[in-house]
Design a protein around this motif. Structure first.
Motif, PDB file in Angstrom:
ATOM      1  N   SER A 139       0.827  -1.219   0.000  1.00 21.27           N
ATOM      2  CA  SER A 139       0.000   0.000   0.000  1.00 21.27           C
ATOM      3  C   SER A 139       0.856   1.260   0.000  1.00 21.27           C
ATOM      4  O   SER A 139       1.843   1.348   0.729  1.00 21.27           O
ATOM      5  CB  SER A 139      -0.872   0.041   1.256  1.00 21.27           C
ATOM      6  OG  SER A 139      -1.744  -1.040   1.263  1.00 21.27           O
ATOM      7  N   SER A 222       4.506   2.272  15.745  1.00 21.88           N
ATOM      8  CA  SER A 222       5.065   2.137  14.395  1.00 21.88           C
ATOM      9  C   SER A 222       6.335   2.965  14.307  1.00 21.88           C
ATOM     10  O   SER A 222       6.277   4.196  14.402  1.00 21.88           O
ATOM     11  CB  SER A 222       4.072   2.658  13.355  1.00 21.88           C
ATOM     12  OG  SER A 222       2.826   2.054  13.527  1.00 21.88           O
ATOM     13  N   ARG A 253       3.804  -2.480  14.442  1.00 23.78           N
ATOM     14  CA  ARG A 253       3.298  -2.594  13.070  1.00 23.78           C
ATOM     15  C   ARG A 253       3.986  -1.507  12.265  1.00 23.78           C
ATOM     16  O   ARG A 253       3.861  -0.326  12.587  1.00 23.78           O
ATOM     17  CB  ARG A 253       1.773  -2.359  13.016  1.00 23.78           C
ATOM     18  CG  ARG A 253       0.949  -3.467  13.655  1.00 23.78           C
ATOM     19  CD  ARG A 253       0.882  -4.684  12.735  1.00 23.78           C
ATOM     20  NE  ARG A 253       0.071  -5.753  13.286  1.00 23.78           N
ATOM     21  CZ  ARG A 253       0.496  -6.664  14.150  1.00 23.78           C
ATOM     22  NH1 ARG A 253       1.727  -6.634  14.583  1.00 23.78           N
ATOM     23  NH2 ARG A 253      -0.314  -7.611  14.579  1.00 23.78           N
ATOM     24  N   ALA A 260      -0.105   4.644   4.749  1.00 27.74           N
ATOM     25  CA  ALA A 260      -0.718   3.381   5.187  1.00 27.74           C
ATOM     26  C   ALA A 260      -0.512   3.163   6.685  1.00 27.74           C
ATOM     27  O   ALA A 260      -1.436   2.749   7.399  1.00 27.74           O
ATOM     28  CB  ALA A 260      -0.129   2.226   4.380  1.00 27.74           C
ATOM     29  N   ASP A 261       0.688   3.468   7.173  1.00 29.08           N
ATOM     30  CA  ASP A 261       0.939   3.331   8.619  1.00 29.08           C
ATOM     31  C   ASP A 261       0.050   4.292   9.405  1.00 29.08           C
ATOM     32  O   ASP A 261      -0.525   3.935  10.432  1.00 29.08           O
ATOM     33  CB  ASP A 261       2.417   3.620   8.933  1.00 29.08           C
ATOM     34  CG  ASP A 261       3.318   2.425   8.638  1.00 29.08           C
ATOM     35  OD1 ASP A 261       2.994   1.314   9.102  1.00 29.08           O
ATOM     36  OD2 ASP A 261       4.343   2.599   7.964  1.00 29.08           O
ATOM     37  N   HIS A 263      -2.819   5.689   8.482  1.00 28.69           N
ATOM     38  CA  HIS A 263      -4.241   5.369   8.342  1.00 28.69           C
ATOM     39  C   HIS A 263      -4.632   4.211   9.282  1.00 28.69           C
ATOM     40  O   HIS A 263      -5.662   4.269   9.952  1.00 28.69           O
ATOM     41  CB  HIS A 263      -4.552   5.017   6.890  1.00 28.69           C
ATOM     42  CG  HIS A 263      -5.995   4.749   6.624  1.00 28.69           C
ATOM     43  ND1 HIS A 263      -6.937   5.741   6.559  1.00 28.69           N
ATOM     44  CD2 HIS A 263      -6.670   3.582   6.452  1.00 28.69           C
ATOM     45  CE1 HIS A 263      -8.124   5.204   6.338  1.00 28.69           C
ATOM     46  NE2 HIS A 263      -7.989   3.896   6.265  1.00 28.69           N
ATOM     47  N   ARG A 264      -3.787   3.177   9.299  1.00 29.28           N
ATOM     48  CA  ARG A 264      -4.078   2.046  10.196  1.00 29.28           C
ATOM     49  C   ARG A 264      -4.157   2.526  11.647  1.00 29.28           C
ATOM     50  O   ARG A 264      -5.097   2.203  12.382  1.00 29.28           O
ATOM     51  CB  ARG A 264      -2.992   0.972  10.049  1.00 29.28           C
ATOM     52  CG  ARG A 264      -3.204  -0.242  10.948  1.00 29.28           C
ATOM     53  CD  ARG A 264      -1.916  -1.009  11.163  1.00 29.28           C
ATOM     54  NE  ARG A 264      -0.896  -0.098  11.624  1.00 29.28           N
ATOM     55  CZ  ARG A 264       0.281   0.092  11.011  1.00 29.28           C
ATOM     56  NH1 ARG A 264       0.591  -0.602   9.941  1.00 29.28           N
ATOM     57  NH2 ARG A 264       1.141   0.978  11.479  1.00 29.28           N
ATOM     58  N   ASN A 265      -3.176   3.326  12.053  1.00 29.30           N
ATOM     59  CA  ASN A 265      -3.158   3.791  13.445  1.00 29.30           C
ATOM     60  C   ASN A 265      -4.318   4.739  13.741  1.00 29.30           C
ATOM     61  O   ASN A 265      -4.849   4.749  14.848  1.00 29.30           O
ATOM     62  CB  ASN A 265      -1.827   4.471  13.772  1.00 29.30           C
ATOM     63  CG  ASN A 265      -0.669   3.482  13.769  1.00 29.30           C
ATOM     64  OD1 ASN A 265      -0.859   2.318  13.432  1.00 29.30           O
ATOM     65  ND2 ASN A 265       0.515   3.931  14.125  1.00 29.30           N
ATOM     66  N   LYS A 268      -7.196   2.310  14.297  1.00 33.48           N
ATOM     67  CA  LYS A 268      -7.059   1.333  15.394  1.00 33.48           C
ATOM     68  C   LYS A 268      -6.523   1.942  16.673  1.00 33.48           C
ATOM     69  O   LYS A 268      -6.658   1.351  17.743  1.00 33.48           O
ATOM     70  CB  LYS A 268      -6.117   0.203  14.957  1.00 33.48           C
ATOM     71  CG  LYS A 268      -6.680  -0.594  13.802  1.00 33.48           C
ATOM     72  CD  LYS A 268      -6.023  -1.939  13.702  1.00 33.48           C
ATOM     73  CE  LYS A 268      -6.909  -2.882  12.905  1.00 33.48           C
ATOM     74  NZ  LYS A 268      -6.526  -4.261  13.019  1.00 33.48           N
TER      75      LYS A 268
END
Ligand code: AFP
Length: 340
Positions: A139, A222, A253, A260-261, A263-265, A268
């Protein structure tokens, strides 16, 4: 009405989620002073997102993988898609009557467009972030931010327009080319995340992505631990604390694609750290085209972003391609860094 159907279910049954144009029109109507300029720029940016998404998805079929052989202003190898994504942004922004100029992560300096009295905004963008991951189908993303120009509209935009503090941003966002393509933005009234519906080629707003809020605390950290030998003690102690804290110890992660890093964080909960270290006294990430836009999103979602001490959005940029360390994400984890 069919048997068993209430008025309410009848009303909602056939309603499509709003697409980005409908959403932006509704938002514009909430602000009687709005001229439509920002809506027009955002709609154009959503077209850029679609075209880059197409380039990303078809790269293996169109000889778009691999380097161009050039290096960019950051001294990094330019890959073919960096160049193509940059062209997409430039082409669309140049044609928008409300844009007075742009600056790109890929280019040395800003570009001004001939002025007229409509050209109120400037746009900063990173056309393809994480592009070194691209050849392996990981991604990646694009980042943008929009400011009101502060120079006189009778003149061309100048460097001062592009060196405004992040707190002056009118709107910022990113496109994420992941398992789906997303367009995430804030105009200072919450964070919205649209998903590209490939069957109709439209960005639509699923209910859960209206007013995205990030958890106050999270269990993801991250950071590129490959550089831990270069870290200063504060970073090392902080990461050790996150991993070993009694309550909710963190897990790692790290994709190595900022969008991408992040957005995930954002969804979540957790923290993304790109620290300064003995080799990189200012970290790696760029203040104007990467950190300010994401810091505005983080704050609008209830999170925080600092350089370890100062709020990212309060830093006065001195140079277009200035770098800064960053600690960004959930409020509790970002605040904790200042204790180290
Ligand atoms: P590229 O666009 O050259 O891949 O750089 C991406 C980036 O600036 C950012 O997206 C990543 O989070 C970061 O670099 C990863 O850098 P490290 O490899 O130093 O962890």
């Amino acid at each position: 009405m069919l048997k068993g159907e209430t008025n309410c279910s009848k009303e909602n049954k056939h309603l499509l989620p709003p697409n980005i144009q409908e959403h932006l029109r509704q938002e514009q109507n909430l602000h009687p002073e709005a001229t439509g300029a920002l809506t027009s720029i955002l709609i154009d940016l959503s077209r850029v997102a679609k075209s880059i998404s197409y380039l990303v998805n078809t790269a293996g079929l169109t000889d778009a993988y691999g380097p161009t052989g050039q290096t960019n202003v950051q001294g990094e190898a330019v890959i073919k898609l960096d160049e193509r994504a940059n062209e997409q942004f430039k082409h669309v922004l140049r044609l928008n009557p409300y844009v007075a100029g742009y600056a790109s992560e890929e280019e040395n300096t800003f570009v001004s467009f001939p002025t007229g009295d409509k050209e109120k905004y400037i746009v900063w963008f990173d056309p393809l972030d994480g592009s070194s991951n691209f050849d392996t189908n990981v991604s990646i993303g694009s980042i943008f931010t929009i400011y009101k120009r502060i120079s006189d509209v009778k003149n061309l935009v100048d460097e001062g327009d592009f060196l405004q503090k992040g707190c002056e941003q009118v709107c910022s966002g990113y496109f994420l080319y992941g398992s789906s393509t997303m367009f995430v933005y804030t105009a200072g009234h919450g964070v919205y995340g649209f998903t590209l519906d490939p069957s109709v080629g439209e960005f639509v707003l699923p209910k859960d992505y209206s007013h995205i809020k990030t958890p106050k605390s999270g269990k993801i950290y991250s950071v590129n631990e490959g550089y831990s030998d270069q870290w200063f003690t504060d970073t090392r102690d902080y990461i050790n604390h996150l991993k070993n804290r009694d309550e909710n110890p963190c897990i790692s992660r790290y994709i190595g694609s900022l969008v991408a890093d992040f957005h995930r964080n954002l969804l979540k909960g957790g923290v993304y750290v790109y620290p300064k270290d003995t080799k990189n006294p200012n970290g790696k990430l760029r203040l104007c085209c990467e950190l300010n836009p994401l810091a505005l999103i983080a704050e609008q979602a209830g999170g925080l972003a600092t350089d370890g001490k100062n709020r990212i959005l309060n830093i006065q940029p001195q140079q277009l391609h200035q770098r800064s360390p960053v600690v960004i994400g959930s409020k509790n984890e970002v605040e904790k860094f200042s204790e180290f």
